[in-house]
Design a protein around this motif. Structure first.
Motif, PDB file in Angstrom:
ATOM      1  N   PHE A 194       0.843  -1.189   0.000  1.00  0.00           N
ATOM      2  CA  PHE A 194       0.000   0.000   0.000  1.00  0.00           C
ATOM      3  C   PHE A 194       0.882   1.244   0.000  1.00  0.00           C
ATOM      4  N   TYR A 195       0.357   2.305  -0.629  1.00  0.00           N
ATOM      5  CA  TYR A 195       1.082   3.568  -0.664  1.00  0.00           C
ATOM      6  C   TYR A 195       0.347   4.614   0.164  1.00  0.00           C
ATOM      7  N   GLN A 196       1.132   5.337   0.925  1.00  0.00           N
ATOM      8  CA  GLN A 196       0.594   6.377   1.797  1.00  0.00           C
ATOM      9  C   GLN A 196      -0.203   7.393   0.981  1.00  0.00           C
ATOM     10  N   ASN A 197      -1.298   7.833   1.560  1.00  0.00           N
ATOM     11  CA  ASN A 197      -2.145   8.837   0.923  1.00  0.00           C
ATOM     12  C   ASN A 197      -2.385   9.951   1.935  1.00  0.00           C
ATOM     13  N   PHE A 198      -1.409  10.846   2.040  1.00  0.00           N
ATOM     14  CA  PHE A 198      -1.444  11.894   3.060  1.00  0.00           C
ATOM     15  C   PHE A 198      -1.615  13.259   2.412  1.00  0.00           C
ATOM     16  N   THR A 199      -2.599  14.001   2.902  1.00  0.00           N
ATOM     17  CA  THR A 199      -2.840  15.371   2.436  1.00  0.00           C
ATOM     18  C   THR A 199      -2.272  16.337   3.461  1.00  0.00           C
ATOM     19  N   HIS A 200      -1.330  17.142   3.050  1.00  0.00           N
ATOM     20  CA  HIS A 200      -0.717  18.069   4.004  1.00  0.00           C
ATOM     21  C   HIS A 200      -1.712  19.171   4.365  1.00  0.00           C
ATOM     22  N   PRO A 201      -2.015  19.337   5.644  1.00  0.00           N
ATOM     23  CA  PRO A 201      -2.984  20.359   6.048  1.00  0.00           C
ATOM     24  C   PRO A 201      -2.346  21.745   6.101  1.00  0.00           C
ATOM     25  N   GLU A 202      -3.200  22.750   6.021  1.00  0.00           N
ATOM     26  CA  GLU A 202      -2.762  24.115   6.310  1.00  0.00           C
ATOM     27  C   GLU A 202      -3.126  24.437   7.750  1.00  0.00           C
ATOM     28  N   TYR A 203      -2.291  25.234   8.383  1.00  0.00           N
ATOM     29  CA  TYR A 203      -2.534  25.619   9.772  1.00  0.00           C
ATOM     30  C   TYR A 203      -1.979  27.018   9.993  1.00  0.00           C
ATOM     31  N   THR A 204      -2.278  27.592  11.124  1.00  0.00           N
ATOM     32  CA  THR A 204      -1.849  28.949  11.424  1.00  0.00           C
ATOM     33  C   THR A 204      -0.359  28.991  11.732  1.00  0.00           C
ATOM     34  N   GLN A 205       0.361  29.792  10.966  1.00  0.00           N
ATOM     35  CA  GLN A 205       1.786  30.019  11.186  1.00  0.00           C
ATOM     36  C   GLN A 205       2.030  31.506  11.430  1.00  0.00           C
ATOM     37  N   LEU A 206       3.148  31.792  12.042  1.00  0.00           N
ATOM     38  CA  LEU A 206       3.594  33.181  12.107  1.00  0.00           C
ATOM     39  C   LEU A 206       4.143  33.616  10.747  1.00  0.00           C
ATOM     40  N   TYR A 207       4.264  34.888  10.554  1.00  0.00           N
ATOM     41  CA  TYR A 207       4.984  35.472   9.418  1.00  0.00           C
ATOM     42  C   TYR A 207       4.315  35.222   8.072  1.00  0.00           C
ATOM     43  N   GLY A 208       3.018  35.494   8.027  1.00  0.00           N
ATOM     44  CA  GLY A 208       2.378  35.589   6.719  1.00  0.00           C
ATOM     45  C   GLY A 208       1.965  34.289   6.083  1.00  0.00           C
ATOM     46  N   GLU A 209       2.108  34.225   4.764  1.00  0.00           N
ATOM     47  CA  GLU A 209       1.558  33.147   3.946  1.00  0.00           C
ATOM     48  C   GLU A 209       2.068  31.779   4.397  1.00  0.00           C
ATOM     49  N   PHE A 210       1.164  30.810   4.367  1.00  0.00           N
ATOM     50  CA  PHE A 210       1.477  29.459   4.808  1.00  0.00           C
ATOM     51  C   PHE A 210       2.535  28.815   3.916  1.00  0.00           C
ATOM     52  N   ILE A 211       3.493  28.144   4.542  1.00  0.00           N
ATOM     53  CA  ILE A 211       4.504  27.347   3.839  1.00  0.00           C
ATOM     54  C   ILE A 211       4.305  25.892   4.233  1.00  0.00           C
ATOM     55  N   SER A 212       4.157  25.025   3.241  1.00  0.00           N
ATOM     56  CA  SER A 212       3.866  23.610   3.471  1.00  0.00           C
ATOM     57  C   SER A 212       5.143  22.780   3.578  1.00  0.00           C
ATOM     58  N   HIS A 213       4.993  21.599   4.135  1.00  0.00           N
ATOM     59  CA  HIS A 213       6.051  20.578   4.188  1.00  0.00           C
ATOM     60  C   HIS A 213       7.294  21.024   4.952  1.00  0.00           C
ATOM     61  N   LEU A 214       7.094  21.816   5.977  1.00  0.00           N
ATOM     62  CA  LEU A 214       8.198  22.154   6.868  1.00  0.00           C
ATOM     63  C   LEU A 214       8.403  21.020   7.873  1.00  0.00           C
ATOM     64  N   SER A 215       9.442  21.146   8.686  1.00  0.00           N
ATOM     65  CA  SER A 215       9.621  20.201   9.783  1.00  0.00           C
ATOM     66  C   SER A 215       8.400  20.218  10.693  1.00  0.00           C
ATOM     67  N   VAL A 216       8.118  19.081  11.292  1.00  0.00           N
ATOM     68  CA  VAL A 216       6.991  18.959  12.218  1.00  0.00           C
ATOM     69  C   VAL A 216       7.080  19.966  13.361  1.00  0.00           C
ATOM     70  N   ILE A 217       8.291  20.421  13.713  1.00  0.00           N
ATOM     71  CA  ILE A 217       8.401  21.345  14.846  1.00  0.00           C
ATOM     72  C   ILE A 217       7.715  22.676  14.560  1.00  0.00           C
ATOM     73  N   ASP A 218       7.569  23.031  13.275  1.00  0.00           N
ATOM     74  CA  ASP A 218       6.836  24.260  12.956  1.00  0.00           C
ATOM     75  C   ASP A 218       5.400  24.162  13.430  1.00  0.00           C
ATOM     76  N   CYS A 219       4.766  23.033  13.144  1.00  0.00           N
ATOM     77  CA  CYS A 219       3.392  22.804  13.580  1.00  0.00           C
ATOM     78  C   CYS A 219       3.323  22.701  15.098  1.00  0.00           C
ATOM     79  N   LEU A 220       4.283  22.027  15.703  1.00  0.00           N
ATOM     80  CA  LEU A 220       4.283  21.850  17.157  1.00  0.00           C
ATOM     81  C   LEU A 220       4.445  23.168  17.897  1.00  0.00           C
ATOM     82  N   PHE A 221       5.324  24.017  17.443  1.00  0.00           N
ATOM     83  CA  PHE A 221       5.501  25.311  18.093  1.00  0.00           C
ATOM     84  C   PHE A 221       4.242  26.164  17.966  1.00  0.00           C
ATOM     85  N   ASN A 222       3.605  26.098  16.811  1.00  0.00           N
ATOM     86  CA  ASN A 222       2.439  26.951  16.572  1.00  0.00           C
ATOM     87  C   ASN A 222       1.151  26.412  17.192  1.00  0.00           C
ATOM     88  N   LEU A 223       0.976  25.080  17.180  1.00  0.00           N
ATOM     89  CA  LEU A 223      -0.309  24.502  17.579  1.00  0.00           C
ATOM     90  C   LEU A 223      -0.243  23.595  18.799  1.00  0.00           C
TER      91      LEU A 223
END
Length: 245
Positions: A194-223
């Motif tokens: 089986f192949y993974q079927n993951f949709t990267h979510p958008e979430y609230t970040q600092l500093y303007g427009e959302f950037i996807s596929h960052l390290s997980v720590i970006d999401c952890l610090f923000n959320l």
């Protein structure tokens, strides 16, 4: 039993943790060649000026092609750990969960632990899993009996040793698994692929427009850990059977 096998990358993205969360047994494939410019040694975070690459300093005295992830050492005397912590503090000091997560990272980075890249990444991933609340049976490939073969043949031998029935793969591995026949050596040896079927979510970040596929720590610090786990589960889609590709 579902097995997933991934190389231990540095501060992985959300999808890496979806694989961990989806597998009964997650194997850190650490006894393979180091790709010095790949995600084994680097990842991205976000600051006021946009994305910022954090890169670990490693020593490859015999050349990159002779280096394995599990035996590669960090460059002696290089202050990359301090630099990465300083960059994290600069980028995330104003985030809601900075005071909770940052001390955990500082404590880990300042430990007088191994100077080996593979072990450092593996234990850091486990720390982040504990923080998020994700559990799997973790196995380190270099601790197993020697597994022969390359690419999907090696995966077959790992899965056989562990008693797997299903193999969950990141989509990026499809090219070499499917190179010769559908499902590759895994399917030929009775494993459901089986192949993974993951949709990267958008979430609230600092500093303007959302950037996807960052390290997980970006999401952890923000959320924080609970919301991050919710997003990992939100992005999880039904894995795609190789026969339906």
């Amino acid at each position: 039993m579902v097995v997933s096998v991934m190389q231990p990358t540095y501060l992985p993205w959300l999808g890496y943790f979806d694989l961990i969360n989806s597998a009964d047994t997650f194997v850190f494939l650490d006894n393979v060649k180091l790709e010095k410019s790949d995600w084994h040694v680097r990842n991205r975070i976000k600051g006021a000026s946009g994305e910022l690459m954090l890169t670990c300093a490693v020593a490859t005295p015999n050349g990159r092609m002779a280096a394995n992830i599990n035996t590669t050492e960090f460059a002696k005397g290089h202050p990359w750990r301090k630099k990465h912590l300083k960059s994290m503090a600069t980028c995330y000091r104003k985030t809601p969960f900075f005071d909770e997560l940052y001390p955990k990272l500082v404590a880990y980075y300042e430990l007088p632990h191994t100077n080996l890249l593979g072990e450092f990444n593996i234990e850091l991933i486990k720390l982040l899993c504990d923080y998020i609340g994700l559990k799997s049976n973790f196995v380190v490939a270099s601790a197993l009996p020697e597994m022969t073969g390359v690419k999907d043949e090696k995966l077959v031998n790992i899965c056989r040793h562990l008693g797997a029935t299903d193999y969950l793969s990141p989509v990026g591995a499809k090219a070499y698994i499917e190179e010769t026949v559908p499902g590759g050596a895994l399917a030929q040896n009775g494993l459901e692929v089986f192949y993974q079927n993951f949709t990267h979510p958008e979430y609230t970040q600092l500093y303007g427009e959302f950037i996807s596929h960052l390290s997980v720590i970006d999401c952890l610090f923000n959320l924080g850990p609970s919301k991050t786990r919710e997003l990992i589960e939100w992005g999880h889609g039904d894995a795609v059977h190789y026969s339906k590709l």
